[in-house]
Motif scaffolding. Structure first.
Motif, PDB file in Angstrom:
ATOM      1  N   ALA A  86       0.814  -1.216   0.000  1.00  0.00           N
ATOM      2  CA  ALA A  86       0.000   0.000   0.000  1.00  0.00           C
ATOM      3  C   ALA A  86       0.849   1.269   0.000  1.00  0.00           C
ATOM      4  N   ASN A  87       2.057   1.198   0.549  1.00  0.00           N
ATOM      5  CA  ASN A  87       2.914   2.383   0.632  1.00  0.00           C
ATOM      6  C   ASN A  87       3.977   2.440  -0.466  1.00  0.00           C
ATOM      7  N   TYR A  88       3.901   1.551  -1.424  1.00  0.00           N
ATOM      8  CA  TYR A  88       4.907   1.505  -2.477  1.00  0.00           C
ATOM      9  C   TYR A  88       4.377   2.112  -3.774  1.00  0.00           C
ATOM     10  N   GLN A  89       5.295   2.556  -4.606  1.00  0.00           N
ATOM     11  CA  GLN A  89       4.955   2.993  -5.950  1.00  0.00           C
ATOM     12  C   GLN A  89       5.157   1.808  -6.891  1.00  0.00           C
ATOM     13  N   VAL A  90       4.642   1.915  -8.109  1.00  0.00           N
ATOM     14  CA  VAL A  90       4.736   0.817  -9.066  1.00  0.00           C
ATOM     15  C   VAL A  90       5.778   1.151 -10.121  1.00  0.00           C
ATOM     16  N   ALA A  91       6.643   0.187 -10.395  1.00  0.00           N
ATOM     17  CA  ALA A  91       7.647   0.348 -11.445  1.00  0.00           C
ATOM     18  C   ALA A  91       7.350  -0.663 -12.540  1.00  0.00           C
ATOM     19  N   ASN A  92       7.364  -0.212 -13.806  1.00  0.00           N
ATOM     20  CA  ASN A  92       7.119  -1.145 -14.899  1.00  0.00           C
ATOM     21  C   ASN A  92       8.263  -1.100 -15.906  1.00  0.00           C
ATOM     22  N   ASN A  93       9.474  -0.979 -15.377  1.00  0.00           N
ATOM     23  CA  ASN A  93      10.645  -0.979 -16.253  1.00  0.00           C
ATOM     24  C   ASN A  93      11.795  -1.683 -15.548  1.00  0.00           C
ATOM     25  N   ASP A  94      12.914  -1.810 -16.239  1.00  0.00           N
ATOM     26  CA  ASP A  94      14.074  -2.496 -15.683  1.00  0.00           C
ATOM     27  C   ASP A  94      15.113  -1.534 -15.131  1.00  0.00           C
ATOM     28  N   THR A  95      14.762  -0.278 -14.997  1.00  0.00           N
ATOM     29  CA  THR A  95      15.780   0.698 -14.601  1.00  0.00           C
ATOM     30  C   THR A  95      15.673   1.140 -13.150  1.00  0.00           C
ATOM     31  N   ALA A  98      15.541   1.837  -6.904  1.00  0.00           N
ATOM     32  CA  ALA A  98      15.256   2.575  -5.676  1.00  0.00           C
ATOM     33  C   ALA A  98      14.330   1.788  -4.766  1.00  0.00           C
ATOM     34  N   GLU A  99      14.475   2.031  -3.492  1.00  0.00           N
ATOM     35  CA  GLU A  99      13.616   1.422  -2.491  1.00  0.00           C
ATOM     36  C   GLU A  99      12.227   2.053  -2.577  1.00  0.00           C
ATOM     37  N   GLY A 100      11.204   1.304  -2.228  1.00  0.00           N
ATOM     38  CA  GLY A 100       9.849   1.846  -2.198  1.00  0.00           C
ATOM     39  C   GLY A 100       9.056   1.595  -3.473  1.00  0.00           C
ATOM     40  N   PHE A 101       9.495   0.631  -4.303  1.00  0.00           N
ATOM     41  CA  PHE A 101       8.781   0.305  -5.531  1.00  0.00           C
ATOM     42  C   PHE A 101       8.452  -1.183  -5.554  1.00  0.00           C
ATOM     43  N   VAL A 102       7.355  -1.531  -6.209  1.00  0.00           N
ATOM     44  CA  VAL A 102       7.025  -2.923  -6.493  1.00  0.00           C
ATOM     45  C   VAL A 102       6.924  -3.068  -8.001  1.00  0.00           C
ATOM     46  N   ALA A 103       7.165  -4.278  -8.489  1.00  0.00           N
ATOM     47  CA  ALA A 103       7.137  -4.513  -9.932  1.00  0.00           C
ATOM     48  C   ALA A 103       5.708  -4.674 -10.418  1.00  0.00           C
ATOM     49  N   ASP A 104       5.439  -4.113 -11.552  1.00  0.00           N
ATOM     50  CA  ASP A 104       4.140  -4.228 -12.203  1.00  0.00           C
ATOM     51  C   ASP A 104       4.048  -5.622 -12.835  1.00  0.00           C
ATOM     52  N   ALA A 105       2.858  -6.182 -12.929  1.00  0.00           N
ATOM     53  CA  ALA A 105       2.660  -7.557 -13.408  1.00  0.00           C
ATOM     54  C   ALA A 105       3.211  -7.759 -14.812  1.00  0.00           C
ATOM     55  N   ARG A 106       3.162  -6.730 -15.656  1.00  0.00           N
ATOM     56  CA  ARG A 106       3.664  -6.897 -17.036  1.00  0.00           C
ATOM     57  C   ARG A 106       5.161  -7.185 -17.041  1.00  0.00           C
ATOM     58  N   ILE A 107       5.915  -6.451 -16.238  1.00  0.00           N
ATOM     59  CA  ILE A 107       7.372  -6.659 -16.233  1.00  0.00           C
ATOM     60  C   ILE A 107       7.718  -7.992 -15.575  1.00  0.00           C
TER      61      ILE A 107
END
Length: 121
Positions: A86-95, A98-107
């Motif tokens: 709930a407190n994380y941002q979503v990342a959908n790339n390989d770059t 940083a701390e505080g991100f979760v991977a998006d299902a597509r990646i």
């Protein structure tokens, strides 16, 4: 062919009124109606005072949030979970490292297929 040009209706007082199609209906609308205690659907057999009472209840119950659109006007609000994703941002790339991100299902799927491919080869 006969066209319907008049409607017969009984007032609250039981008086029969004949109205021409297109005439004002002020003489058959309920002068006094009571807001229903609980919300309920309209029924075909409902008389005008009952219909107005039911609509009045729906309108009164929906009024605060329907016009303000404010979350604070809601009742029985759900609790928003804290911690975990709930407190994380979503990342959908390989770059992103940083701390505080979760991977998006597509990646995640893309990498899963790549790993499966390597295992096959």
């Amino acid at each position: 062919m006969n066209l319907l040009t008049q409607i017969k209706h009984k007032t609250q007082k039981g008086e029969e009124v004949i109205m021409d199609i297109g005439a004002k209906a002020s003489n058959v609308l309920p002068e006094n109606f009571v807001e229903q205690k609980e919300r309920s659907n309209l029924a075909a057999k409902d008389k005008l005072p009952v219909i107005f009472g039911k609509l009045s209840k729906w309108y009164a119950d929906l009024r605060p949030v329907a016009w303000s659109g404010s979350y604070s006007d809601l009742t029985n609000k759900p609790t928003i979970p804290e911690g975990s994703a709930a407190n994380y941002q979503v990342a959908n790339n390989d770059t992103t490292e940083a701390e505080g991100f979760v991977a998006d299902a597509r990646i995640v799927r893309t990498h899963g297929l790549e790993i499966d491919g390597l295992s096959r080869d």
